[in-house]
Scaffold this motif. Structure first.
Motif, mmCIF file in Angstrom:
data_model
loop_
_atom_site.group_PDB
_atom_site.id
_atom_site.type_symbol
_atom_site.label_atom_id
_atom_site.label_comp_id
_atom_site.label_asym_id
_atom_site.label_seq_id
_atom_site.Cartn_x
_atom_site.Cartn_y
_atom_site.Cartn_z
ATOM 1 N N ASP A 29 -23.430 -23.118 -0.483
ATOM 2 C CA ASP A 29 -22.935 -24.186 -1.347
ATOM 3 C C ASP A 29 -23.950 -25.314 -1.492
ATOM 4 O OD1 ASP A 29 -20.557 -22.926 -1.894
ATOM 5 O OD2 ASP A 29 -19.399 -24.066 -0.424
ATOM 6 N N GLU A 30 -24.645 -25.630 -0.422
ATOM 7 C CA GLU A 30 -25.609 -26.728 -0.446
ATOM 8 C C GLU A 30 -26.725 -26.450 -1.467
ATOM 9 O OE1 GLU A 30 -23.268 -26.512 3.031
ATOM 10 O OE2 GLU A 30 -24.809 -25.064 2.460
ATOM 11 N N GLU A 31 -27.116 -25.199 -1.567
ATOM 12 C CA GLU A 31 -28.147 -24.830 -2.535
ATOM 13 C C GLU A 31 -27.599 -24.872 -3.960
ATOM 14 O OE1 GLU A 31 -31.215 -21.154 -3.300
ATOM 15 O OE2 GLU A 31 -30.525 -21.547 -1.254
ATOM 16 N N LEU A 32 -26.355 -24.454 -4.119
ATOM 17 C CA LEU A 32 -25.734 -24.537 -5.438
ATOM 18 C C LEU A 32 -25.623 -25.989 -5.903
ATOM 19 C CD1 LEU A 32 -22.838 -21.928 -5.275
ATOM 20 C CD2 LEU A 32 -25.019 -21.741 -6.481
ATOM 21 N N GLU A 33 -25.342 -26.887 -4.978
ATOM 22 C CA GLU A 33 -25.235 -28.309 -5.314
ATOM 23 C C GLU A 33 -26.531 -28.824 -5.937
ATOM 24 O OE1 GLU A 33 -22.654 -30.398 -5.192
ATOM 25 O OE2 GLU A 33 -21.337 -28.835 -4.423
ATOM 26 N N LEU A 34 -27.663 -28.293 -5.503
ATOM 27 C CA LEU A 34 -28.954 -28.714 -6.039
ATOM 28 C C LEU A 34 -29.142 -28.270 -7.485
ATOM 29 C CD1 LEU A 34 -31.237 -27.924 -2.971
ATOM 30 C CD2 LEU A 34 -30.329 -30.157 -3.682
ATOM 31 N N ALA A 35 -28.402 -27.253 -7.907
ATOM 32 C CA ALA A 35 -28.532 -26.719 -9.264
ATOM 33 C C ALA A 35 -27.732 -27.524 -10.284
ATOM 34 C CB ALA A 35 -28.114 -25.251 -9.297
ATOM 35 N N GLY A 36 -26.909 -28.448 -9.851
ATOM 36 C CA GLY A 36 -26.228 -29.322 -10.796
ATOM 37 C C GLY A 36 -24.729 -29.131 -10.874
ATOM 38 N N ASN A 37 -24.165 -29.803 -11.863
ATOM 39 C CA ASN A 37 -22.712 -29.942 -11.991
ATOM 40 C C ASN A 37 -21.941 -28.641 -12.102
ATOM 41 O OD1 ASN A 37 -23.058 -32.721 -12.041
ATOM 42 N ND2 ASN A 37 -23.354 -32.744 -14.242
ATOM 43 N N GLY A 38 -22.383 -27.728 -12.924
ATOM 44 C CA GLY A 38 -21.606 -26.531 -13.200
ATOM 45 C C GLY A 38 -21.983 -25.321 -12.378
ATOM 46 N N ALA A 39 -22.842 -25.499 -11.389
ATOM 47 C CA ALA A 39 -23.375 -24.337 -10.673
ATOM 48 C C ALA A 39 -22.301 -23.539 -9.933
ATOM 49 C CB ALA A 39 -24.470 -24.763 -9.704
ATOM 50 N N HIS A 40 -21.246 -24.192 -9.486
ATOM 51 C CA HIS A 40 -20.200 -23.454 -8.773
ATOM 52 C C HIS A 40 -19.445 -22.496 -9.694
ATOM 53 C CE1 HIS A 40 -20.622 -25.304 -4.854
ATOM 54 N NE2 HIS A 40 -20.889 -26.414 -5.503
ATOM 55 N N GLU A 41 -19.578 -22.683 -10.990
ATOM 56 C CA GLU A 41 -18.938 -21.781 -11.950
ATOM 57 C C GLU A 41 -19.497 -20.359 -11.846
ATOM 58 O OE1 GLU A 41 -18.738 -21.056 -16.720
ATOM 59 O OE2 GLU A 41 -18.954 -23.115 -16.040
ATOM 60 N N ILE A 42 -20.657 -20.199 -11.217
ATOM 61 C CA ILE A 42 -21.216 -18.849 -11.109
ATOM 62 C C ILE A 42 -20.272 -17.911 -10.369
ATOM 63 C CG2 ILE A 42 -23.590 -19.673 -11.255
ATOM 64 C CD1 ILE A 42 -23.875 -18.907 -8.269
ATOM 65 N N ARG A 43 -19.384 -18.460 -9.569
ATOM 66 C CA ARG A 43 -18.416 -17.602 -8.863
ATOM 67 C C ARG A 43 -17.540 -16.841 -9.869
ATOM 68 N NH1 ARG A 43 -18.724 -22.215 -5.342
ATOM 69 N NH2 ARG A 43 -19.522 -21.556 -3.327
ATOM 70 N N SER A 44 -17.183 -17.496 -10.955
ATOM 71 C CA SER A 44 -16.396 -16.828 -12.001
ATOM 72 C C SER A 44 -17.211 -15.718 -12.651
ATOM 73 C CB SER A 44 -15.963 -17.830 -13.071
ATOM 74 O OG SER A 44 -15.160 -18.829 -12.497
ATOM 75 N N TRP A 45 -18.480 -15.998 -12.915
ATOM 76 C CA TRP A 45 -19.364 -14.991 -13.504
ATOM 77 C C TRP A 45 -19.529 -13.811 -12.551
ATOM 78 C CZ3 TRP A 45 -22.470 -15.573 -18.120
ATOM 79 C CH2 TRP A 45 -22.225 -16.753 -18.814
ATOM 80 N N LEU A 46 -19.647 -14.100 -11.259
ATOM 81 C CA LEU A 46 -19.797 -13.028 -10.272
ATOM 82 C C LEU A 46 -18.545 -12.167 -10.195
ATOM 83 C CD1 LEU A 46 -21.649 -14.928 -7.420
ATOM 84 C CD2 LEU A 46 -22.598 -13.156 -8.915
ATOM 85 N N ALA A 47 -17.369 -12.784 -10.339
ATOM 86 C CA ALA A 47 -16.126 -12.011 -10.321
ATOM 87 C C ALA A 47 -16.093 -11.026 -11.493
ATOM 88 C CB ALA A 47 -14.917 -12.945 -10.371
ATOM 89 N N VAL A 48 -16.508 -11.470 -12.661
ATOM 90 C CA VAL A 48 -16.566 -10.581 -13.828
ATOM 91 C C VAL A 48 -17.572 -9.467 -13.585
ATOM 92 C CG1 VAL A 48 -17.248 -10.439 -16.258
ATOM 93 C CG2 VAL A 48 -15.797 -12.310 -15.475
ATOM 94 N N ALA A 49 -18.761 -9.833 -13.088
ATOM 95 C CA ALA A 49 -19.800 -8.834 -12.820
ATOM 96 C C ALA A 49 -19.310 -7.805 -11.810
ATOM 97 C CB ALA A 49 -21.070 -9.514 -12.326
ATOM 98 N N GLY A 50 -18.598 -8.254 -10.765
ATOM 99 C CA GLY A 50 -18.074 -7.338 -9.762
ATOM 100 C C GLY A 50 -17.004 -6.422 -10.325
ATOM 101 N N ALA A 51 -16.143 -6.969 -11.169
ATOM 102 C CA ALA A 51 -15.072 -6.164 -11.753
ATOM 103 C C ALA A 51 -15.612 -5.090 -12.696
ATOM 104 C CB ALA A 51 -14.086 -7.071 -12.503
ATOM 105 N N LEU A 52 -16.744 -5.354 -13.320
ATOM 106 C CA LEU A 52 -17.302 -4.414 -14.292
ATOM 107 C C LEU A 52 -18.491 -3.624 -13.754
ATOM 108 C CD1 LEU A 52 -16.965 -6.627 -17.466
ATOM 109 C CD2 LEU A 52 -15.627 -4.615 -16.870
ATOM 110 N N ALA A 53 -18.813 -3.814 -12.483
ATOM 111 C CA ALA A 53 -19.943 -3.080 -11.889
ATOM 112 C C ALA A 53 -19.716 -1.588 -12.057
ATOM 113 C CB ALA A 53 -20.087 -3.440 -10.421
ATOM 114 N N PRO A 54 -20.736 -0.845 -12.352
ATOM 115 C CA PRO A 54 -22.160 -1.180 -12.318
ATOM 116 C C PRO A 54 -22.717 -1.718 -13.632
ATOM 117 C CG PRO A 54 -21.962 1.158 -12.650
ATOM 118 C CD PRO A 54 -20.549 0.602 -12.558
ATOM 119 N N ALA A 55 -21.841 -2.114 -14.566
ATOM 120 C CA ALA A 55 -22.325 -2.696 -15.822
ATOM 121 C C ALA A 55 -23.154 -3.939 -15.523
ATOM 122 C CB ALA A 55 -21.147 -3.053 -16.724
ATOM 123 N N ARG A 56 -24.118 -4.178 -16.358
ATOM 124 C CA ARG A 56 -24.963 -5.364 -16.217
ATOM 125 C C ARG A 56 -24.709 -6.297 -17.387
ATOM 126 N NH1 ARG A 56 -30.725 -2.915 -14.181
ATOM 127 N NH2 ARG A 56 -29.893 -1.912 -12.333
ATOM 128 N N GLY A 57 -24.947 -7.569 -17.153
ATOM 129 C CA GLY A 57 -24.773 -8.549 -18.215
ATOM 130 C C GLY A 57 -25.886 -8.470 -19.235
#
Length: 81
Positions: A29-57
């Motif tokens: 989390d500390e590293e994500l904080e350095l990436a700015g305001n919306g960086a924690h949203e990547i968790r939502s993107w990861l959930a989609v990527a995991g649900a559709l694996a092995p598909a790639r974005g």
């Protein structure tokens, strides 16, 4: 409030395109904080990527929106049957 970290945003979109989730899953989390305001949203993107694996974005567009202080992207995941 921090500036938009376009380098981080583009790195993350590249991770989705490569399907290299290990590159990001252990990011503290500390590293994500350095990436700015919306960086924690990547968790939502990861959930989609995991649900559709092995598909790639496939990044369709990315644009930093400075008045909103966030980078906005659209990615497409096509399920592999």
């Amino acid at each position: 409030m921090r500036d938009i970290d376009e380098e981080f945003d583009r790195w993350f979109l590249d991770v989705l395109e490569r399907g290299d989730m290990d590159a990001v899953l252990d990011t503290p989390d500390e590293e994500l904080e350095l990436a700015g305001n919306g960086a924690h949203e990547i968790r939502s993107w990861l959930a989609v990527a995991g649900a559709l694996a092995p598909a790639r974005g496939q990044t369709l567009t990315y644009e930093p929106i400075y008045p909103w202080i966030t980078g906005m992207a659209v990615s497409r995941f096509e399920p592999i049957s």
